[in-house]
Design an enzyme around this catalytic site. Structure first.
Site, PDB file in Angstrom:
ATOM      1  N   GLY A 174       8.481  37.862   8.774  1.00 39.81           N
ATOM      2  CA  GLY A 174       9.396  38.937   8.390  1.00 39.81           C
ATOM      3  C   GLY A 174       8.872  40.328   8.685  1.00 39.81           C
ATOM      4  N   SER A 240      -0.354  43.419  11.829  1.00 40.48           N
ATOM      5  CA  SER A 240       0.437  42.754  10.786  1.00 40.48           C
ATOM      6  C   SER A 240      -0.116  41.385  10.401  1.00 40.48           C
ATOM      7  CB  SER A 240       1.875  42.578  11.286  1.00 40.48           C
ATOM      8  OG  SER A 240       1.883  41.741  12.449  1.00 40.48           O
ATOM      9  N   SER A 244       2.221  38.267   9.260  1.00 39.51           N
ATOM     10  CA  SER A 244       2.964  37.712  10.390  1.00 39.51           C
ATOM     11  C   SER A 244       2.529  36.274  10.677  1.00 39.51           C
ATOM     12  CB  SER A 244       2.784  38.590  11.628  1.00 39.51           C
ATOM     13  OG  SER A 244       1.414  38.755  11.949  1.00 39.51           O
ATOM     14  N   ALA A 254       2.967  38.677  21.263  1.00 38.40           N
ATOM     15  CA  ALA A 254       2.176  39.610  20.470  1.00 38.40           C
ATOM     16  C   ALA A 254       0.827  39.916  21.105  1.00 38.40           C
ATOM     17  CB  ALA A 254       1.969  39.035  19.064  1.00 38.40           C
ATOM     18  N   GLY A 305      13.465  34.297  19.188  1.00 37.27           N
ATOM     19  CA  GLY A 305      14.405  33.520  18.382  1.00 37.27           C
ATOM     20  C   GLY A 305      15.763  33.307  18.999  1.00 37.27           C
ATOM     21  N   LEU A 307      16.507  31.527  21.802  1.00 37.19           N
ATOM     22  CA  LEU A 307      16.672  30.284  22.561  1.00 37.19           C
ATOM     23  C   LEU A 307      16.387  29.036  21.731  1.00 37.19           C
ATOM     24  CD1 LEU A 307      14.870  31.330  25.884  1.00 37.19           C
ATOM     25  CD2 LEU A 307      17.327  31.392  25.396  1.00 37.19           C
ATOM     26  N   TYR A 512       0.151  54.209  20.812  1.00 36.72           N
ATOM     27  CA  TYR A 512       0.976  54.189  19.607  1.00 36.72           C
ATOM     28  C   TYR A 512       1.326  55.616  19.226  1.00 36.72           C
ATOM     29  CZ  TYR A 512       1.269  49.669  17.121  1.00 36.72           C
ATOM     30  OH  TYR A 512       1.617  48.417  16.687  1.00 36.72           O
TER      31      TYR A 512
END
EC number: 2.5.1.26
Length: 600
Positions: A174, A240, A244, A254, A305, A307, A512
């Site tokens: 999430g 994360s 994660s 990632a 998410g 496929l 970043y």
């Protein structure tokens, strides 16, 4: 076809004690980042960070109030309120065929229609998501939350969804900052949130081949804890990683803070198994490399998410390093620090992690420095005197590089000497191990500061890119100029825009940005922030940067997807979607706003 492992242990599979409970709101914030017991608290004109999970826990932060007052114009005496926990009356009841409930019960698959369970899985962690949680309501939330516990459970769920034409949105940790798990507002079919958190076993580990097979729902910190207990590490540590999941890492392509030593996720994945409506996509053997047409692992990686559901992953592991040391250097300016990083990359002697904060982010980091003892104050004063007076570094231009070295003791010593030697060529001055460790660990705390900002009319968000070396400095300057100009156009007088270089490659680096502003005089702060970020992203692309290095596309950045991969690339994605998911069961609307029905 399943991949067999020659070497297994009676102790496998290992059922991991998960960092995230099934009803995650019991431990994690339902409307913010991280643990319920970890937050910035303003009390009697003092600020401290609660809890003992992080090094700054329960310590006073004396520099924070002055900085936020001056830089962001914040009045800490007047915090805004946050709406209460969502109730059933705020959202429509779930629309799920009764037959699905009957089959779920017969399959012993756990589920929930509780409104808070549904709301928690209706979002990731974009600014838009968190602002809505605090001040509004989502247009659409999942109708049903499912907790499969194995690959076989996922097979049943996908077949069930395909049979009843129900949408599935996979949900891992999430932590997405791309809008990838948000429910499409115009979707009329029932939506299932498939939460993989209970699929968190280490199925087996092969010591000869140095690979481990894990279920996709395992959380980063849990994976590392169990591997460390066995004497190994994956080395994959995204910002994360506390929350994660392995499946999320694969689905978003990632990258981690220690990729120089261990690689990005595409370097670590040996085998991935994904359940689609057409069946299971996987290779038939586990080998280091093979020439057999396009590598379908790369269809799975980055699919976000859209496929299918990643269920099991075989990834490389390494023995725990003998030595682990932090370091830091101070440079007279950002350009000198970037030149040093370029030379380090050119000589291919990168440590496990090398990061460079610009002057604004360096100052931002200083506000989170806890109150020091009298001796620490003396030592800090001496260091500051040496840097600013003897070396002549200007406080408004100097920047800081943080370093992490891992490996054999002898190799770490050699690497340290080489890196500091290169740093000296560009005016760098060693700043100690303690500062390096503190800078590295602050990465996990900074994510909490946005929640504090929202209490005092400050919205903030990070965004990232990768860029060739010869355009890095120009990109940073131009993005800051664009943001500053746009803030002035919107009448924003108190804002921050700072940057850091987080990763280095042979041909470029990752940058970043952090953008935040006081929205006291702005009626639509999230909309304005989005406009600023869009202008910044346009400038990034104009300067030769990428739409994303590791955050992914989702819904937030899909306007740039076609120009990034070409029209032919979009058609290829749609063709893949049509083959694997002909009914559009995985209707995430990531990458493109909608799949034309004629294409399915």
């Amino acid at each position: 076809m399943s991949v067999e492992c020659k070497v297994s242990s009676p102790s496998f599979p290992i059922r991991v004690r998960s960092a995230i409970p099934k009803h995650r709101q019991e431990l994690l914030k339902w409307n913010g980042w991280g643990y319920n017991d970890s937050k910035f608290i303003v009390d009697n004109k003092q600020v401290y960070f609660s809890g003992k999970r992080y090094p700054i826990g329960e310590l006073r932060l004396p520099n924070l109030i002055g900085w936020v007052t001056q830089t962001l114009g914040v009045d800490l005496s007047n915090p805004s309120s946050c709406q209460d926990t969502p109730t059933n009356s705020q959202y429509p009841p779930p629309i799920i065929p009764e037959e699905i409930f009957k089959q779920l019960k017969s399959l012993h698959i756990s589920y929930s229609v509780d409104v808070l369970d549904r709301v928690v899985r209706a979002h990731g962690h974009t600014l838009h998501d968190i602002f809505i949680l605090r001040n509004g309501r989502f247009t659409r939330i999942p109708d049903l939350v499912l907790w499969p516990e194995s690959h076989e459970d996922v097979l049943h769920i996908v077949r069930l969804a395909d049979e009843f034409n129900v949408v599935i949105i996979p949900f891992g940790g999430g932590t997405a900052v791309s809008g990838a798990v948000e429910c499409p507002s115009d979707e009329s079919r029932p939506i299932i949130s498939l939460d993989t958190s209970q699929m968190n076993r280490i199925l087996w580990l092969n010591k000869d081949n140095l690979v481990a097979c894990c279920e996709s729902g395992i959380i980063g910190q849990d994976l590392e804890r169990e591997l460390n207990r066995l004497g190994y590490t994956s080395g994959h540590e995204p910002d994360s990683y506390e929350f994660s999941s392995l499946g999320g890492w694969v689905a978003t392509r990632a990258s981690g803070m220690k990729k120089n030593t261990y690689g990005n996720i595409e370097d670590l994945v040996v085998h991935a198994k994904m359940v689609t409506p057409k069946g299971v996509l996987e290779k038939s053997c586990q080998v280091p490399r093979m020439s057999c047409g396009p590598d379908f692992n790369h269809v799975v990686m980055g699919s976000e998410g859209s496929l299918g559901v990643v269920t099991e992953v075989i990834l490389k592991i390494r023995p725990l390093p003998q030595s682990k040391r932090y370091g830091s250097m101070v440079f007279p300016d950002f350009e000198s620090g970037v030149k040093c990083m370029r030379e380090v990359a050119k000589q291919r002697c990168q440590p496990a992690s090398i990061r460079l904060m610009d002057n604004e982010q360096f100052k931002f980091g200083m506000i989170l420095k806890p109150e020091s003892s009298s001796m620490s104050l003396v030592l800090d004063g001496l260091k500051q005197f040496y840097i600013t007076v003897i070396k002549g570094f200007h406080p408004d231009r100097m920047c800081v590089m943080t370093l992490l070295f891992e490996g054999d003791e002898k190799d770490v010593i050699i690497s340290e000497q080489k890196i500091y030697g290169i740093g000296k060529l560009f005016g760098g001055v060693p700043a100690g191990e303690r500062n390096g460790e503190r800078g590295y660990m602050l990465t996990f705390v900074i994510a909490y500061i946005r929640d504090l900002g929202l209490q005092y009319n400050v919205v903030a968000e990070s965004f990232e890119t990768s860029v060739p070396w010869d355009r890095a400095i120009t990109l940073v300057k131009n993005v800051k100029y664009v943001v500053t100009t746009q803030c002035q156009r919107h009448g924003i007088t108190h804002f921050i825009i700072n940057s850091r270089v987080t990763q280095t490659y042979d041909v470029g680096c990752v940058i970043y940005f952090y953008l935040g502003f006081n929205y006291s005089n702005i009626s639509d702060p999230v909309g304005v922030h989005h406009q600023l970020e869009e202008k910044a992203r346009d400038e990034i692309i104009a300067c030769g940067g990428s739409v994303s290095h590791h955050h992914g596309i989702g819904k937030l950045r899909r306007k740039w997807y076609k120009d990034t991969v070409s029209g032919v690339g979009v058609d290829l994605y749609v063709s893949t979607k049509r083959e694997l998911d002909p009914k559009n069961i995985f209707a995430t609307n990531n990458f493109i706003a909608s799949i034309p029905k004629s294409k399915l």
